[in-house]
Every structure is written in C-alpha cells, then in structure tokens.
Design an enzyme around this catalytic site. Structure first.
Site, PDB file in Angstrom:
ATOM      1  N   PHE A  83      31.836  11.458  13.637  1.00 34.34           N
ATOM      2  CA  PHE A  83      32.287  10.313  12.826  1.00 34.34           C
ATOM      3  C   PHE A  83      31.399   9.128  13.168  1.00 34.34           C
ATOM      4  O   PHE A  83      31.289   8.729  14.327  1.00 34.34           O
ATOM      5  CB  PHE A  83      33.742   9.962  13.133  1.00 34.34           C
ATOM      6  CG  PHE A  83      34.290   8.864  12.238  1.00 34.34           C
ATOM      7  CD1 PHE A  83      35.002   9.180  11.092  1.00 34.34           C
ATOM      8  CD2 PHE A  83      34.083   7.529  12.527  1.00 34.34           C
ATOM      9  CE1 PHE A  83      35.496   8.183  10.250  1.00 34.34           C
ATOM     10  CE2 PHE A  83      34.565   6.515  11.698  1.00 34.34           C
ATOM     11  CZ  PHE A  83      35.279   6.846  10.559  1.00 34.34           C
TER      12      PHE A  83
ATOM     13  N   LYS B  41      33.877  -1.995  18.428  1.00 33.25           N
ATOM     14  CA  LYS B  41      35.258  -1.862  18.920  1.00 33.25           C
ATOM     15  C   LYS B  41      35.545  -2.729  20.152  1.00 33.25           C
ATOM     16  O   LYS B  41      35.600  -3.938  20.031  1.00 33.25           O
ATOM     17  CB  LYS B  41      35.555  -0.385  19.199  1.00 33.25           C
ATOM     18  CG  LYS B  41      35.618   0.438  17.891  1.00 33.25           C
ATOM     19  CD  LYS B  41      36.353   1.714  18.091  1.00 33.25           C
ATOM     20  CE  LYS B  41      36.272   2.640  16.915  1.00 33.25           C
ATOM     21  NZ  LYS B  41      37.332   2.464  15.951  1.00 33.25           N
TER      22      LYS B  41
ATOM     23  N   ASP C 276      25.975   7.112  19.497  1.00 37.25           N
ATOM     24  CA  ASP C 276      27.006   6.254  18.917  1.00 37.25           C
ATOM     25  C   ASP C 276      28.120   6.066  19.951  1.00 37.25           C
ATOM     26  O   ASP C 276      28.942   6.952  20.169  1.00 37.25           O
ATOM     27  CB  ASP C 276      27.539   6.920  17.641  1.00 37.25           C
ATOM     28  CG  ASP C 276      28.660   6.116  16.981  1.00 37.25           C
ATOM     29  OD1 ASP C 276      29.202   5.204  17.624  1.00 37.25           O
ATOM     30  OD2 ASP C 276      29.001   6.431  15.819  1.00 37.25           O
TER      31      ASP C 276
ATOM     32  N   THR D 198      23.280 -11.837   6.199  1.00 34.30           N
ATOM     33  CA  THR D 198      23.646 -13.241   6.358  1.00 34.30           C
ATOM     34  C   THR D 198      24.014 -13.576   7.804  1.00 34.30           C
ATOM     35  O   THR D 198      23.499 -14.501   8.400  1.00 34.30           O
ATOM     36  CB  THR D 198      24.846 -13.593   5.447  1.00 34.30           C
ATOM     37  OG1 THR D 198      24.504 -13.251   4.120  1.00 34.30           O
ATOM     38  CG2 THR D 198      25.202 -15.066   5.545  1.00 34.30           C
TER      39      THR D 198
HETATM   40  C1  LIG Z   1      32.230   6.840  16.906  1.00 34.27           C
HETATM   41  C2  LIG Z   1      32.437   5.864  15.793  1.00 34.27           C
HETATM   42  N1  LIG Z   1      31.373   5.391  15.118  1.00 34.27           N
HETATM   43  C3  LIG Z   1      31.512   4.496  14.123  1.00 34.27           C
HETATM   44  C4  LIG Z   1      32.751   4.043  13.747  1.00 34.27           C
HETATM   45  C5  LIG Z   1      32.874   3.073  12.611  1.00 34.27           C
HETATM   46  O1  LIG Z   1      33.244   1.809  13.069  1.00 34.27           O
HETATM   47  P1  LIG Z   1      33.849   0.727  12.034  1.00 34.27           P
HETATM   48  O2  LIG Z   1      35.164   1.237  11.617  1.00 34.27           O
HETATM   49  O3  LIG Z   1      33.890  -0.529  12.847  1.00 34.27           O
HETATM   50  O4  LIG Z   1      32.886   0.630  10.908  1.00 34.27           O
HETATM   51  C6  LIG Z   1      33.885   4.498  14.426  1.00 34.27           C
HETATM   52  C7  LIG Z   1      35.230   4.045  14.040  1.00 34.27           C
HETATM   53  O5  LIG Z   1      36.244   4.601  14.384  1.00 34.27           O
HETATM   54  C8  LIG Z   1      33.722   5.440  15.473  1.00 34.27           C
HETATM   55  O6  LIG Z   1      34.774   5.932  16.134  1.00 34.27           O
END
Ligand SMILES: Cc1ncc(COP(=O)(O)O)c(C=O)c1O
Length: 817
Positions: free
Chosen positions: A224, A361, A330, A386
């Site tokens: 994700f 987060k 990530d 921006t």
């Molecule tokens: C591992 C990971 N990457 C990216 C995201 C996306 O973050 P956002 O919801 O702030 O766009 C999340 C959100 O849960 C995540 O868990």
C-alpha cells in the site's frame, strides 16, 4: 500442588473455567522499569465506556454531518478537549466513552498522545503563529529560519546516509514525488547530459514517449503506497481502492508469504523469499516498460502486516543496486519509532542505504529523504507545488523528535513491544484456534496476528474500551502511540486476552455449562466454585446453579487462581483438561501433501494405541497446554491429570449461558446463508462425534474417580488421554444431511453441494481446512472400559435436523424477522 491432587468428597471444589498460567518469558527488569515510568501525567486510569460507540450524541451529530459530508468511514465524533494521552473521548452529553486506540493512533498518525502539553506549548510559539497565519509557500518564500527548522528537526531524524529532504503534504504525495524524482533521474541518465529534444518537448504535451517515457515502478503484491493517481498504481492491498481508476502499466512482484512461528519454518521461509527475489529479478530484466525503481514497505501494513526477513531486504537492495534501480522504502506507516527503531529499515543492517525513504503519519510532516543530489531535477519547478510541505508540521515534528529523544520513546517502545508480544504469545498458546501467525517479534509494538473471528473480536474489544484494528482479510493489528506503556497493557479489562477470553467463555460455557449441570446433578453434596470472567455471566451461572459459588476473576490473576485451586480437590478444566480433537489431525495439517477433504484410514485407539496419541502430542509442541499437562504428569505423578479430546460435539447444551456448539451449527448456517450446502473439496474426511450430554457425563465420571481417590495408573497422567467419541461421519455426509433437513424445512432451494476450494474455504467457514477438511478418527475405549462410560444420547444423524431448525431460528432473530 499436592493439595490440588488431594481427593476428598467433602471438600471438593471445582473451578470449571479456570485456565492454566503459562510462564511469562522474562526480560530485563531494569528495562521493564524504565519502560514503565509514567509518561503522560493526566491520562485517565482506564477507559470508561458508558455508552455505545459511537455514543448517542455522536450518532446524532454524525447524522447531521452526513447531510453534507460522507460519514460512512467514521468511527465517532471526537471530543478533542477531553481526549488525553492514549485515550480518545467520544462526543456525548452526560455519558462519556473513552477509548484507548491501540490500532490507530489515529491512523498510525499520533505519536505523543492527545493534548500533549509540549506540543501545545510549541503550538502557541511565535514561530508557529507566524507559520499558521502567513503560511509560507516553501518553494518560493520560505521563512528565514527554514534551514534551521529543517536542520534541528526533520533532518535530525534522517535515516543514516541520507541528508537531503523533499517536503510534501501526505504519504501518497511523498511517494509520488519520490517516483517522479526516480523517473527524472533515470531519463537524465539515459539522455546523457543532452538538452531536451524538440520531439521530447512536443510528445510530453500529448502524454506520449519519448517526452512521457514508458518507464515503470516495481511494487509488491499486498503493498500500500497511497490512493492518489500514481501511488495507487503501486497499491495492491484491496481491489476496492483501485476499482474504476485507470492505472499505469507497471509490474507487481510477489511479496514473501512467511509461515509462523518463524522458528518452525526456517527453510520454507528462506526458499519462499528466494523465489520471490528471483521473480523480482526476472521482472526487472524482462518487463516491457523499463523498471526505474522498486518501492516497498518494511512491513506491509494495510495489506495485512506482512513481514520479510532482514536478509530478504538486504538481497533486494543488492539486486536493485546491481540493476541500477532506485530503492524507495515507504516508511509512511512504519517510521517514527513504532517498530522499536526510529526507521523500520534500520532492522535490516543495510550496507548501502535506500535511495529514498518516504515518511508521513506520525512525523506529521511528509516527504522523502535522499542523499544523491542527482535526485534533484536539473531544473527548478520540475518537482514543485504551492506548499512544498508545511512549516507548521515541520515545527511540530521538531518538538516530537525532541520528545522522542528526551523520553527515550523508541527504546521504550521496543521494551513495551517485547512485553506485549510475550502476552500475546501466551494468549496464542491459550487460544490456539483463535490466534494464528502472531507476528512482529522484536518489532516494537508493531504487532499483528490472524484471527478467524476478527471482526467479532474487534467489536467486543470496542465495548471494553479498546480500539484495535483490522488489516488484510483476517488480521488484527496493533498500532499504539509511542507513549503506550506496560501499565496500559496491565491496568484494565478489555485487552485482547480478556476479549478472547470472553468470547471463548461463551464457547467454553457450552461444555462448562453442561459439566456443571452433570456435576450438580450427580454430586449434589459437592461444593463447587466456578471462575467466571464477568459479572453478567456469573449472575446467570448463580441463577441456574444456586449452590455453585461463582468467583469473578481473570485467568491472569495468578493469586486468585492459585488461592481457589489450592482449596480444590479437583480442578477443571486444567488438571482434567478438555481439549480439541483437531490434535488428531495435526500430522495432516503439517504435511505439505495433505489435501483437505480427503479420506484417511488412521483411527486412534485410546487404550491400545495410547503411545501413538502421546507421541502425537509430543510431536507438536505448538499444542502447548496439552504438552504442559503431559510434562506435569511425567514430573509430578502425584497430580492426577487427564486429557479429554472430544471431536465434533453436537446437541443442545443444558448450561445457562451458551447452548450452541460450533461445527454443525456453523455448517448449517453457511448452508442457509448460501442457499445450498457446502463441503471442503470432496468431503471424504471423517471426524468422530459426541453429544454434549454424553461428554458432560464422561467428564463427570472422571471427576467422580478423582473424588473417590481412584489412583489407578491407567486412568491418569500419561495414560489419562480420553478420546470422547460416540459416532463418526464424513463431512460430505454431514453436508448432505444438513441439506436434506434444510430442504425439508423449506429453508433452501438447492441440494447441490458446493465443493469449496481448500485455499478459499476459510472465507466461507471459519477454520474450514482444520475443522471441516481434516480427519479426526478415534475410539473411546479407555472411558468405556475403565470408567464404565457409554454414550446413550441420540446420534448426530438425529440431531442434524434439530440443529438446522435452531440455526434458522437464530438467523431470523438476528435479522429481526
Ligand atoms: C505505507 C503507506 N504508504 C502510503 C500511505 C498513504 O498515506 P496518505 O494516506 O497520507 O496519503 C499510507 C497510508 O496509510 C501507508 O500506510
């Protein structure tokens, strides 16, 4: 101990729902104390749930909000003024529900608790007020102190080896800007320093190569990375996130599916990881759109908390390097301490750091770290928007980082995580059917497990004031804040072990209630104490059995259990333990060649084949409680232990709390819900069965022998294993009988039995492969020949139509028909 073994009719006390305390694996007491020092002063002592969740006022307010805003994903409306530390307060009038959000702090995004005083102080600083009211567009007009804010804040937290920052706003755009940086970097390299061609400039304007090249980002099944356009093409956790949205033609590699416990599957897991890495390499070298970068989470979070080993990630780094690919890690969810390191990829021991690490987060601020300045585009405005991040969030993160350092919160999280893991391990040993694949060992509080009744358990936890969450199909995950401490684990009811205990109580109450009924009937002079977890159940037991003394308590209350047990002559169910006949299926379940639904000729005999059954228990140490009992039997023969293994239990129980068994009603329910019967594959597998009343009598006979002081060796200890079987049936026949009954009662229209694929059967029937796909065949000769026990209730064949009618009635009640 010897008191437990003492048998005397006059003082007999029985503790039917008591469970064994397994030894807590210890860890450093200094670390323990450090982890335990109070962090958040004015938190409530425990959650208080006085209303439904959401509470009544919250529900009203949600209705109003729904007129203008989609509220379908809401948990509740929060009273942020009343929320403190780990606790979140629902908006209510006089009632007050307070949760401790373990899963999401809120969406893994609150590091230091609600209304943290240090953050409140920063929020009112001059720099903050200025950043709020003058919001600088950072790419063009950063404040004069921006370099200082970065240097003393975000960059202090930078992963080792990375010293540059690109700031963004959310996790998704942190990833997307990292992908853009990768594409621009790669194209600059391919272009070899030449200026953009006219063809590139023209074709880019109509989304065609070479200006818009057909490059790709490699991502992983189950990963994700966000829900915006680009990041969504690398997200593969749930179809619903992606549905209807055009996606890039980018490759997806398999992510290892590890088996747990890791120590039992070392070779298999290694080979699984190796296969996945080979596939990564195959994709990199053959995918039609050249792969520029790979993006991966250290722990796939939304996809079900899937882990891979540090060596897998080291190999992935080596592969990406060898093929000149960028590695983007990530850390949006794993970053900022929750895994017991500030960044989860620190667990891997990489020699070369990732090329980019994205975050958001708990950092509040988002973006990506990198080192190679060629990841900055050759011209300004190519990576630009921006805001380019938010100085408000950057100032907050600086304070968060200071607090994390000052309080040693990453180290504390590692220690609390170990404690939590140990507790969960005990829980998994106690409820092996409920908790599978516990994962996150040595990964701080980033813990998860699979739970076949996940949603039911989450709901129950909520009513106890604990907000745990789900991810993947059946995973429960914990995501507490960094200020979550050992005292929060201990201090109140509602934790997963209580939750499992309570829902388990209902199941145990089926057998326990029957045993109480038999005992009070057969031994009216016996004094009985029943350990019950909650007042409500205790009240119902007292009403039904006025002579039974109920003791409300938890199995973790060692003192209470010991005190009660020490006054008892017989202790149920643990010195006489009722366990599951799925133990007979353990070899099948462990065999890679076993096909669920296939027949077996193995029939265990508990008299002449007792060694085989004992060897079976010993071969599977994961049956921890069975093994513990055999250890006790071997080491302390003065304690008379017995193990009773009933297979399919059927029939209405006579206890006051739960009268429903599991396997037959669940199969009946699936039949009614789907409108036709089901079986796992061919359903040729067979289990023994026993009526709950016959089982109650068998246990009662054992209690009687214990009270009488019958010391015969054949009855107890290593010989005291009783297969409690009356009849036997294949699951295909059971499905047929259910189908016939349902047709006759006009509850379904089709008698065509659906043969479920073993791989997906668990989604239709909980534990399908174990409870409906294996063989558990045995003869109850020990009870019959040594206890004089014989089953005499109606056979399962007779009970099936009754069970079907009952299930239909229950369903109708649930639906309010
Ligand atoms: C591992 C990971 N990457 C990216 C995201 C996306 O973050 P956002 O919801 O702030 O766009 C999340 C959100 O849960 C995540 O868990």
């Amino acid at each position: 101990m010897s008191k437990l073994a003492r048998c005397s009719l006059a003082t007999a006390a029985v503790v039917p729902w008591c469970a064994l305390r397994l030894c807590v694996r210890g860890f450093s007491s200094t670390a323990y104390r450090r982890a335990n020092a109070s962090i958040f002063d004015n938190e409530p002592a425990r959650p208080a749930v006085c209303t439904s969740i959401p509470g009544p006022r919250s529900q009203e307010a949600i209705k109003e909000l729904d007129r203008v805003f989609d509220t379908r994903s809401l948990n509740m409306l929060v009273d942020y003024d009343k929320s403190r530390g780990n606790y979140i307060a629902d908006v209510t009038a006089t009632f007050f529900s307070m949760w401790k959000p373990l899963r999401f702090a809120q969406i893994s995004s609150i590091p230091l608790g609600y209304n943290n005083p240090r953050l409140a102080e920063v929020a009112s600083s001059r720099a903050m007020v200025s950043a709020i009211i003058n919001r600088p567009a950072l790419g063009n007009f950063p404040p004069s102190g921006w370099a200082e804010t970065l240097r003393t804040g975000i960059l202090r937290a930078a992963p080792k080896g990375l010293n540059q920052i690109f700031a963004s706003t959310t996790g998704s755009d942190a990833n997307e800007t990292a992908y853009k940086a990768a594409f621009i970097w790669r194209r600059a390299r391919d272009r070899g320093g030449k200026p953009f061609s006219a063809e590139e400039l023209d074709s880019a304007m109509v989304n065609q190569p070479p200006g818009a090249p057909k490059y790709s980002i490699l991502s992983f099944a189950g990963g994700f990375h966000g829900r915006l356009f680009g990041s969504l093409s690398t997200t593969h956790s749930k179809a619903i996130h992606k549905l209807d949205i055009p996606a890039f033609d980018w490759p997806v590699a398999p992510f290892p599916r590890l088996k747990y416990p890791l120590s039992d599957h070392v070779a298999e897991n290694k080979s699984e990881e190796e296969c996945c890495l080979q596939e990564v390499e195959r994709i990199i070298t053959s995918f039609h759109n050249p792969v520029v970068a790979a993006v991966i989470e250290p722990i796939q979070s939304e996809g079900g908390d899937n882990h891979a080993s540090p060596s897998y990630f080291r190999r992935l780094r080596e592969i990406t390097k060898r093929h000149n690919l960028l590695l983007i890690v990530d850390e949006v969810q794993t970053g900022v301490g929750a895994t017991g390191k500030f960044w989860a990829h620190e667990h891997w021991g990489l020699e070369i750091p990732p090329d980019m690490v994205t975050f958001s987060k708990k950092a509040q601020v988002a973006g990506f770290f990198y080192a190679d300045t060629s990841l900055r585009p050759d011209k300004p405005y190519r990576q630009f928007n921006t805001w380019m991040g938010d100085p408000v969030r950057a100032l907050l993160f600086r304070e968060i980082y200071d607090e994390v350092e000052r309080l040693g919160l990453v180290e504390k999280t590692a220690v609390v995580g170990k404690y939590l893991y140990t507790k969960l391990e005990q829980l998994a040993a106690r409820y092996p059917g409920e908790i599978h694949n516990l994962r996150g060992k040595d990964r701080g509080t980033f813990l998860a497990w699979d739970s076949p009744r996940r949603d039911e358990v989450l709901k129950l936890a909520k009513t106890r004031g604990v907000h745990m969450g789900g991810c993947g199909e059946t995973t429960v995950r914990l995501r507490p804040m960094l200020i979550f401490q050992e005292e929060h684990v201990q201090n109140f009811r509602g934790w997963p072990w209580i939750t499992y205990g309570e829902s388990q109580d209902r199941r145990i109450c089926y057998i326990g209630g029957q045993v109480l009924r038999e005992l009070t009937r057969a031994h009216p002079g016996c004094s009985i104490a029943a350990l019950i977890r909650n007042n409500e159940t205790a009240g119902r037991i007292s009403d039904a059995f006025p002579k039974v003394r109920t003791v409300v308590g938890d199995l973790d209350d060692a003192e209470l259990v010991e005190r009660e047990a020490s006054q008892a002559s017989v202790v149920l169910p643990y010195w006489i333990q009722i366990s599951g006949a799925s133990g007979l299926a353990a070899p099948e379940l462990a065999s890679p060649s076993f096909a669920p639904g296939s027949a077996s000729s193995v029939v265990y005999d508990d008299l002449t084949g007792i060694e085989d059954i004992r060897a079976l228990v010993r071969a599977y140490l994961s049956r921890a409680v069975n093994n513990y009992l055999l250890d006790v039997a071997a080491q302390t023969p003065s304690i008379k232990t017995a193990l009773v293994w009933p297979p399919v239990i059927y029939g209405a129980g006579e206890g006051p709390v739960n009268q429903r068994s599991i396997q037959v009603p669940t199969l009946a329910r699936a039949t009614l819900e789907r409108g036709h019967p089901v079986k796992v594959a061919e359903g040729l597998n067979r289990w023994g069965n026993i009526h709950v009343r016959d089982l109650g009598r068998l246990i009662c006979s054992l209690v009687y022998k214990a009270l009488r002081g019958d010391q015969r060796q054949e009855l107890w200890g290593e010989n005291g294993i009783y297969l409690a079987v009356a009849g036997e049936m294949s699951f295909a026949e059971l499905s047929e009988r259910i189908s016939r009954a349902a047709l006759e009662q006009k509850l379904i229209n089709s008698e065509q039995i659906e043969a479920l694929e073993p791989s997906s059967a668990d989604t239709v029937l909980p534990y399908a492969t174990v409870f409906y796909g294996t063989n558990a065949r045995g003869k109850a000769r020990r009870a019959s020949e040594l206890l004089g026990w014989n089953p005499h209730e109606e056979p399962l064949e007779t009970d099936v139509p009754i069970a079907v009618a009952e299930e239909a009635k229950r369903r109708a009640q649930e639906r309010g028909d």
